[in-house]
Design a protein around this motif. Structure first.
Motif, short mmCIF file in Angstrom:
data_model
loop_
_atom_site.label_atom_id
_atom_site.label_comp_id
_atom_site.label_asym_id
_atom_site.label_seq_id
_atom_site.Cartn_x
_atom_site.Cartn_y
_atom_site.Cartn_z
N THR A 192 92.59 -7.50 111.22
CA THR A 192 91.30 -6.84 111.41
C THR A 192 90.16 -7.78 111.03
N ILE A 222 79.67 -6.15 115.50
CA ILE A 222 80.82 -5.49 114.88
C ILE A 222 80.68 -3.98 114.99
N LEU A 225 81.61 -2.38 118.29
CA LEU A 225 83.03 -2.27 118.64
C LEU A 225 83.54 -0.88 118.28
N GLU A 226 84.50 -0.41 119.01
CA GLU A 226 85.01 0.96 118.83
C GLU A 226 85.54 1.20 117.42
N SER A 227 86.28 0.21 116.88
CA SER A 227 86.88 0.37 115.54
C SER A 227 86.08 -0.35 114.46
N TYR A 229 84.80 -2.61 111.73
CA TYR A 229 85.41 -3.65 110.90
C TYR A 229 86.93 -3.58 110.91
N GLU A 230 87.49 -2.53 111.47
CA GLU A 230 88.94 -2.40 111.58
C GLU A 230 89.45 -2.84 112.95
N THR A 231 88.58 -3.44 113.75
CA THR A 231 88.99 -3.97 115.05
C THR A 231 90.01 -5.09 114.86
N ASN A 239 89.89 -12.73 121.49
CA ASN A 239 89.19 -11.62 122.14
C ASN A 239 87.72 -11.56 121.75
#
Length: 345
Positions: A192, A222, A225-227, A229-231, A239
């Protein structure tokens, strides 16, 4: 090996065909039961597969031995950079004195086996609370200079001091705890975003991580992004774009809150607006630390407190942007090659 496996499979299949052919004749004559024929096929198949495995092992053992020999050669290498027998303890300066003073004293450096010094008679000081920028043409020795501070290499002659202590008299662990380095190539790991940022300091809180990302101008992308900081990042950050990777590696260094920041052309993939915003935020965040910045772009070093100009491993100029525009020909050439007349002042 490429021909062994097909050959063994051919033998196994031909054996099965032969057993079925001659066994079928015996079954037809009544001298052999069908169950006995099937059992015989199973036994032969197991024996042939065992032979195939043993043959494969005979081919793989020499390869494994050669690989093990090469690995052992790596294990047997003695590092050229070693810790002193009795490391010099870092003195404790007064509480009001910022730590992180870096001094180069008549430094010469030559790579092992090279015929010529990469750096020659280099002397300067980088002070805490200031941004010291290093600029020069390709091959001028900028990255080499930066690599000497964390002792990736030892100087050939002269010495480098941190807080008045020669680097060779400090343990590598003590030295590198003082340093937050952002390399020229952004390096990220699979995991992550938060895990990558905590690589700088494992006990960092979520608030500290978010603050570092904000200073590095990374929080906006950040949060998009959908997640967040857990992306999950692919190995090497495949990516992400180049600019996004650079901002994350800068944030990772900021999480450490070191005494010395080393940036090796770390803003090259950023647009000018982001570069400017990041440097303004960095000046506030690292106001008590020593910042040494290597860059190719004049706009990245223009506002530095001190600019060091290198040419073929030698210092040919030192001062602010305005001072160098009056005194250093090499710097003038670099500036005029990158900036329009209205941007130079």
């Amino acid at each position: 090996m490429s021909t062994l496996m097909p050959l063994l499979m051919l033998i196994i299949n031909l054996s099965t065909i032969a057993i079925l052919w001659f066994g079928g004749i015996r079954v037809n004559n009544g001298s052999l039961q069908i169950g006995s024929l099937m059992a015989f096929i199973q036994y032969v198949t197991q024996i042939m597969f065992s032979v195939m495995m043993v043959s494969a092992m005979l081919f793989m053992v020499p390869r494994a031995q050669a690989s093990a020999k090469r690995i052992q050669e790596v294990f047997d290498i003695q590092p050229r950079i070693g810790d002193p027998v009795s490391p010099n303890p870092t003195p404790l300066p007064p509480a009001s004195t910022p730590k992180g003073l870096v001094s180069f004293e008549r430094v010469h450096f030559r790579y092992p086996g090279a015929e010529k010094d990469v750096l020659e008679d280099l002397s300067f000081q980088a002070y805490p609370g200031e941004i010291t920028a290093i600029i020069g043409g390709t091959g001028a020795g900028k990255t080499t200079l930066l690599s000497l501070i964390p002792r990736f290499f030892d100087v050939t002659d002269g010495c480098i001091r941190v807080d008045g202590i020669d680097l060779r008299e400090m343990s590598q662990q003590t030295l590198r705890k003082k340093i937050g380095m952002v390399p020229q190539k952004a390096v990220l790991f699979s995991g992550t975003i938060a895990e990558n940022l905590r690589f700088g300091r494992e006990d960092a809180t979520d608030e500290e991580i978010r603050h570092a990302a904000n200073v590095a101008q990374a929080s906006a992308f950040i949060d998009s992004l959908e997640s967040g900081y857990e992306t999950i990042l692919a190995q090497g950050g495949a990516n992400l774009s180049g600019g996004q990777k650079q901002r994350l590696t800068i944030a990772r260094a900021l999480v450490r809150s070191p005494e010395i920041y080393l940036f090796d052309d770390s803003f090259s993939a950023l647009d000018f607006k982001t570069d400017l915003m990041l440097q303004r935020a960095l000046r506030t965040e690292a106001r008590h630390a020593t910042v040494i910045l290597v860059a190719q772009r004049v706009m990245s070093v223009k506002d530095a407190d001190r600019i060091l100009v290198l040419d073929e491993g030698r210092k040919v100029g030192e001062g602010t942007h305005r001072e160098l525009m009056e005194t250093c020909t090499v710097y003038q050439e670099i500036v005029h090659s990158q900036l329009a007349e209205g941007e130079i002042a």
